[in-house]
Design an enzyme around this catalytic site. Sequence first.
Site, PDB file in Angstrom:
ATOM      1  CB  SER A  52       9.556   0.864   4.006  1.00 34.56           C
ATOM      2  OG  SER A  52       9.092   1.966   3.248  1.00 34.56           O
ATOM      3  CE1 TYR A 140      15.853   6.716  -0.590  1.00 32.82           C
ATOM      4  CE2 TYR A 140      16.488   5.150   1.106  1.00 32.82           C
ATOM      5  CZ  TYR A 140      15.538   5.971   0.522  1.00 32.82           C
ATOM      6  OH  TYR A 140      14.273   6.029   1.050  1.00 32.82           O
ATOM      7  CE  LYS A 168      13.594   4.470  -2.553  1.00 36.91           C
ATOM      8  NZ  LYS A 168      13.350   3.934  -1.216  1.00 36.91           N
ATOM      9  N   GLY A 193      11.162   7.317  -6.143  1.00 31.16           N
ATOM     10  CA  GLY A 193      10.932   7.074  -4.726  1.00 31.16           C
ATOM     11  C   GLY A 193       9.555   7.457  -4.231  1.00 31.16           C
ATOM     12  CG  ASP A 195       5.425   4.841  -2.580  1.00 26.31           C
ATOM     13  OD1 ASP A 195       6.607   4.935  -2.970  1.00 26.31           O
ATOM     14  OD2 ASP A 195       5.093   4.095  -1.644  1.00 26.31           O
ATOM     15  CD  GLU A 196       3.210  10.157  -1.860  1.00 26.79           C
ATOM     16  OE1 GLU A 196       3.131  10.422  -0.644  1.00 26.79           O
ATOM     17  OE2 GLU A 196       4.278   9.854  -2.435  1.00 26.79           O
TER      18      GLU A 196
END
Length: 309
Positions: A52, A140, A168, A193, A195-196
């Site tokens: 992001s 990550y 993550k 990770g 978001d949904e």
Amino acid sequence: MKTYDLERFKGITIAMYSSYNEAGDIDQKAARQLARYYAKSGVKGLYVGGSSGEGMLQSVEERKQMLESVVAEVGQELTIIAHVGAAATRDSVELARHAEAVGAHAVSAVPAIYYRLSPQSVETHWQEIVDSTDLPFIIYHIPQTTGFQLSKSLLVKMAEQDKVIGVKISAESTFELQQFKAAGGKDFLVLNGPDEQYLAGRSIGADGGIGGTYGVMPELFLKIESCYVQGQMAEAQKWQFIVNELIVELLSFPSLYGACKAILKLRGYDTGEPRLPLLPIPASELKRVEKLNQRILSYISQAEGVVQE
């Protein structure tokens, strides 16, 4: 044996957007203003320089400037995780050492990008970062962009080190999230990770989440978290469904980050346009962005119990 306060990394952490001026250069003043805005929202921390944050589209110096701005503004209030993943290991090491020097609380990294790497190559890359500082390290895992599938065996091997405190996981399988949590053990952090799937991730073992769309609606993710912690699963589910509707609309624009930046600009936080090849929002879509922003703000008011006249 070095120990770290793992509690500070749990909960809601925003994957922060980068701030640019009209020339497309890092705008440190705008970055500080955005960090202050997030500090007031009640989130636990900020993840700087990740997907992001467009870290992979920036020079090493630009990434340093963003991190310096954020740490200077809110480093005493929020947990700051610096994403230092890069194509070259030496750049990642330089960024990690800089993160430690300026006061970040942890570093994180994807596998080195572009080349199809063996597990041994990725392990070497991560190990060089881990050994370069005294900061805790968060793996990550985002195979849909890096092309590297983290195995449980490599995860366990890395997690045996005191400095490797978590992962993550942005893979889309909550089963994989649960398996990583089981493999890492109860004191190994797993941070959701996608978001949904925030609620799904939490309910199957995640200790918190790091996400990009949190940046335009942190209050809604805080609401989901609060409901989950209080055992109000039906209410948490309701808010996750609302968030998902909003994410679907955000994804309908030419670029997710362009849409998020356009929404922030409407709220008085001008972070500039995303860096190409990420697309800005065309003028023809601005009315739709305005409507979406109003929807989000309306839901935020509901989540916070504010009665609208």
